[in-house]
Design a protein around this motif. Structure first.
Motif, PDB file in Angstrom:
ATOM      1  N   ASN A  30      12.772 -21.379   8.470  1.00 10.27           N
ATOM      2  CA  ASN A  30      12.570 -20.059   7.865  1.00 10.27           C
ATOM      3  C   ASN A  30      11.219 -20.029   7.162  1.00 10.27           C
ATOM      4  N   HIS A  31      10.553 -18.882   7.260  1.00 14.21           N
ATOM      5  CA  HIS A  31       9.233 -18.723   6.657  1.00 14.21           C
ATOM      6  C   HIS A  31       9.223 -17.459   5.798  1.00 14.21           C
ATOM      7  N   ILE A  32       8.456 -17.494   4.711  1.00 12.20           N
ATOM      8  CA  ILE A  32       8.392 -16.379   3.770  1.00 12.20           C
ATOM      9  C   ILE A  32       6.939 -16.084   3.444  1.00 12.20           C
ATOM     10  N   THR A  33       6.611 -14.788   3.432  1.00  5.44           N
ATOM     11  CA  THR A  33       5.329 -14.312   2.931  1.00  5.44           C
ATOM     12  C   THR A  33       5.649 -13.314   1.827  1.00  5.44           C
ATOM     13  N   LYS A  34       5.017 -13.484   0.655  1.00  6.89           N
ATOM     14  CA  LYS A  34       5.403 -12.693  -0.517  1.00  6.89           C
ATOM     15  C   LYS A  34       4.161 -12.236  -1.270  1.00  6.89           C
ATOM     16  N   VAL A  35       4.225 -10.992  -1.783  1.00  3.10           N
ATOM     17  CA  VAL A  35       3.178 -10.442  -2.651  1.00  3.10           C
ATOM     18  C   VAL A  35       3.865  -9.758  -3.821  1.00  3.10           C
ATOM     19  N   GLU A  36       3.330  -9.982  -5.025  1.00  2.00           N
ATOM     20  CA  GLU A  36       3.860  -9.345  -6.225  1.00  2.00           C
ATOM     21  C   GLU A  36       2.776  -8.504  -6.878  1.00  2.00           C
ATOM     22  N   SER A  37       3.216  -7.424  -7.509  1.00  3.32           N
ATOM     23  CA  SER A  37       2.291  -6.557  -8.230  1.00  3.32           C
ATOM     24  C   SER A  37       3.028  -5.922  -9.399  1.00  3.32           C
ATOM     25  N   ILE A  38       2.290  -5.640 -10.471  1.00  2.67           N
ATOM     26  CA  ILE A  38       2.848  -4.948 -11.637  1.00  2.67           C
ATOM     27  C   ILE A  38       2.325  -3.533 -11.637  1.00  2.67           C
ATOM     28  N   PHE A  39       3.226  -2.570 -11.700  1.00 10.51           N
ATOM     29  CA  PHE A  39       2.856  -1.154 -11.731  1.00 10.51           C
ATOM     30  C   PHE A  39       3.130  -0.576 -13.110  1.00 10.51           C
ATOM     31  N   SER A  40       2.213   0.249 -13.573  1.00 12.46           N
ATOM     32  CA  SER A  40       2.436   0.966 -14.818  1.00 12.46           C
ATOM     33  C   SER A  40       1.937   2.391 -14.638  1.00 12.46           C
ATOM     34  N   GLU A  86       0.836  -1.208   0.000  1.00 16.77           N
ATOM     35  CA  GLU A  86       0.000   0.000   0.000  1.00 16.77           C
ATOM     36  C   GLU A  86       0.867   1.253   0.000  1.00 16.77           C
ATOM     37  N   TRP A  87       1.946   1.246   0.770  1.00 19.28           N
ATOM     38  CA  TRP A  87       2.877   2.379   0.776  1.00 19.28           C
ATOM     39  C   TRP A  87       3.456   2.577  -0.620  1.00 19.28           C
ATOM     40  N   LEU A  88       3.832   1.485  -1.279  1.00 18.02           N
ATOM     41  CA  LEU A  88       4.410   1.575  -2.618  1.00 18.02           C
ATOM     42  C   LEU A  88       3.383   2.089  -3.628  1.00 18.02           C
ATOM     43  N   ARG A  89       2.135   1.664  -3.506  1.00 20.94           N
ATOM     44  CA  ARG A  89       1.091   2.170  -4.408  1.00 20.94           C
ATOM     45  C   ARG A  89       0.907   3.672  -4.235  1.00 20.94           C
ATOM     46  N   ALA A  90       0.878   4.134  -2.994  1.00 19.89           N
ATOM     47  CA  ALA A  90       0.746   5.572  -2.737  1.00 19.89           C
ATOM     48  C   ALA A  90       1.970   6.322  -3.260  1.00 19.89           C
ATOM     49  N   TYR A  91       3.151   5.762  -3.053  1.00 22.65           N
ATOM     50  CA  TYR A  91       4.380   6.382  -3.542  1.00 22.65           C
ATOM     51  C   TYR A  91       4.363   6.442  -5.059  1.00 22.65           C
ATOM     52  N   TRP A 135       5.998   8.310  -9.691  1.00 26.74           N
ATOM     53  CA  TRP A 135       6.261   7.248 -10.660  1.00 26.74           C
ATOM     54  C   TRP A 135       7.656   7.369 -11.272  1.00 26.74           C
ATOM     55  N   TYR A 136       8.023   8.568 -11.648  1.00 29.09           N
ATOM     56  CA  TYR A 136       9.318   8.744 -12.317  1.00 29.09           C
ATOM     57  C   TYR A 136      10.478   8.568 -11.342  1.00 29.09           C
ATOM     58  N   ASN A 137      10.260   8.821 -10.057  1.00 28.37           N
ATOM     59  CA  ASN A 137      11.312   8.526  -9.080  1.00 28.37           C
ATOM     60  C   ASN A 137      11.599   7.032  -9.019  1.00 28.37           C
ATOM     61  N   ILE A 138      10.535   6.234  -9.092  1.00 31.83           N
ATOM     62  CA  ILE A 138      10.730   4.787  -9.089  1.00 31.83           C
ATOM     63  C   ILE A 138      11.498   4.373 -10.335  1.00 31.83           C
ATOM     64  N   LEU A 139      11.138   4.946 -11.472  1.00 30.80           N
ATOM     65  CA  LEU A 139      11.873   4.630 -12.697  1.00 30.80           C
ATOM     66  C   LEU A 139      13.324   5.080 -12.592  1.00 30.80           C
ATOM     67  N   ASN A 140      13.579   6.223 -11.941  1.00 32.74           N
ATOM     68  CA  ASN A 140      14.947   6.713 -11.792  1.00 32.74           C
ATOM     69  C   ASN A 140      15.776   5.813 -10.892  1.00 32.74           C
ATOM     70  N   TYR A 141      15.159   5.205  -9.868  1.00 29.12           N
ATOM     71  CA  TYR A 141      15.898   4.233  -9.061  1.00 29.12           C
ATOM     72  C   TYR A 141      16.444   3.139  -9.966  1.00 29.12           C
ATOM     73  N   ARG A 142      15.637   2.768 -10.939  1.00 24.79           N
ATOM     74  CA  ARG A 142      16.059   1.742 -11.880  1.00 24.79           C
ATOM     75  C   ARG A 142      17.204   2.254 -12.754  1.00 24.79           C
ATOM     76  N   ALA A 143      17.099   3.499 -13.236  1.00 27.85           N
ATOM     77  CA  ALA A 143      18.116   4.036 -14.151  1.00 27.85           C
ATOM     78  C   ALA A 143      19.448   4.249 -13.446  1.00 27.85           C
ATOM     79  N   ASP A 144      19.414   4.621 -12.169  1.00 31.12           N
ATOM     80  CA  ASP A 144      20.647   4.893 -11.430  1.00 31.12           C
ATOM     81  C   ASP A 144      21.512   3.648 -11.273  1.00 31.12           C
ATOM     82  N   THR A 145      20.899   2.496 -11.279  1.00 33.01           N
ATOM     83  CA  THR A 145      21.659   1.276 -11.007  1.00 33.01           C
ATOM     84  C   THR A 145      22.171   0.601 -12.270  1.00 33.01           C
ATOM     85  N   ASN A 146      21.599   0.937 -13.417  1.00 35.83           N
ATOM     86  CA  ASN A 146      21.925   0.270 -14.679  1.00 35.83           C
ATOM     87  C   ASN A 146      21.685  -1.237 -14.595  1.00 35.83           C
TER      88      ASN A 146
END
Length: 156
Positions: free
Chosen positions: A143-153, A61-66, A71-82
């Motif tokens: 060890n235990h894992i709980t995972k959720v995936e989502s696609i953002f556009s 939910e935090w990521l959806r609000a962010y 949106w472009y900040n998230i894309l820039n995180y991607r660009a900064d790392t190559n």
């Protein structure tokens, strides 16, 4: 002093009968204690699993609000790392901690991580980002894992 005589119809408890009764009581007590221990362990695991799901959904939910505002900040995180994907430690719900979490600092037991993967769909296509939030914890069962995936556009 008068002695009581045992008549032929009177039968008392023998030592064997007493031992059998005692063994049955012990078996019942052990079974009840064992079932109680299993019940407590299951309740403990269910509580931890519920907390992990809450932490996963809180991060998503935090990521959806962010994403709505940045949106472009998230894309820039991607660009900064190559790189096509990058990990963040999300124990504090911010992008200040790139990389995997080094400790179980969320609630003292959990660690929460975010993996972002950018899909480049080609010319004229809107970029998409796959976000995976993972909460892990350990206990005596492993060890235990709980995972959720989502696609953002990008939405206009």
């Amino acid at each position: 002093m008068k002695r009581f005589k045992k008549s032929k119809g009177d039968k008392g408890q023998s030592l064997v009968e007493l031992l059998v009764a005692l063994a049955l009581i012990v078996i019942i007590i052990v079974a009840v204690v064992g079932l109680s221990a299993l019940s407590i362990k299951a309740a403990y695991f269910a509580k931890r699993q519920t907390m992990a799901k809450r932490y996963v959904e809180e991060a998503m939910e935090w990521l959806r609000a962010y994403k709505r505002d940045n949106w472009y900040n998230i894309l820039n995180y991607r660009a900064d790392t190559n790189l096509n994907n990058i990990d963040f430690c999300l124990n504090s719900l911010n992008f200040d901690s790139p990389g995997s979490c080094s400790s179980y600092s969320l609630g003292g037991v959990f660690k929460r991580e975010l993996m972002l993967y950018k899909y480049d769909l080609g010319v004229g296509q809107k970029p998409k980002i796959k976000a995976t939030v993972v909460v892990t914890w350990s206990d005596s069962a492993g060890n235990h894992i709980t995972k959720v995936e989502s696609i953002f556009s990008l939405t206009e």
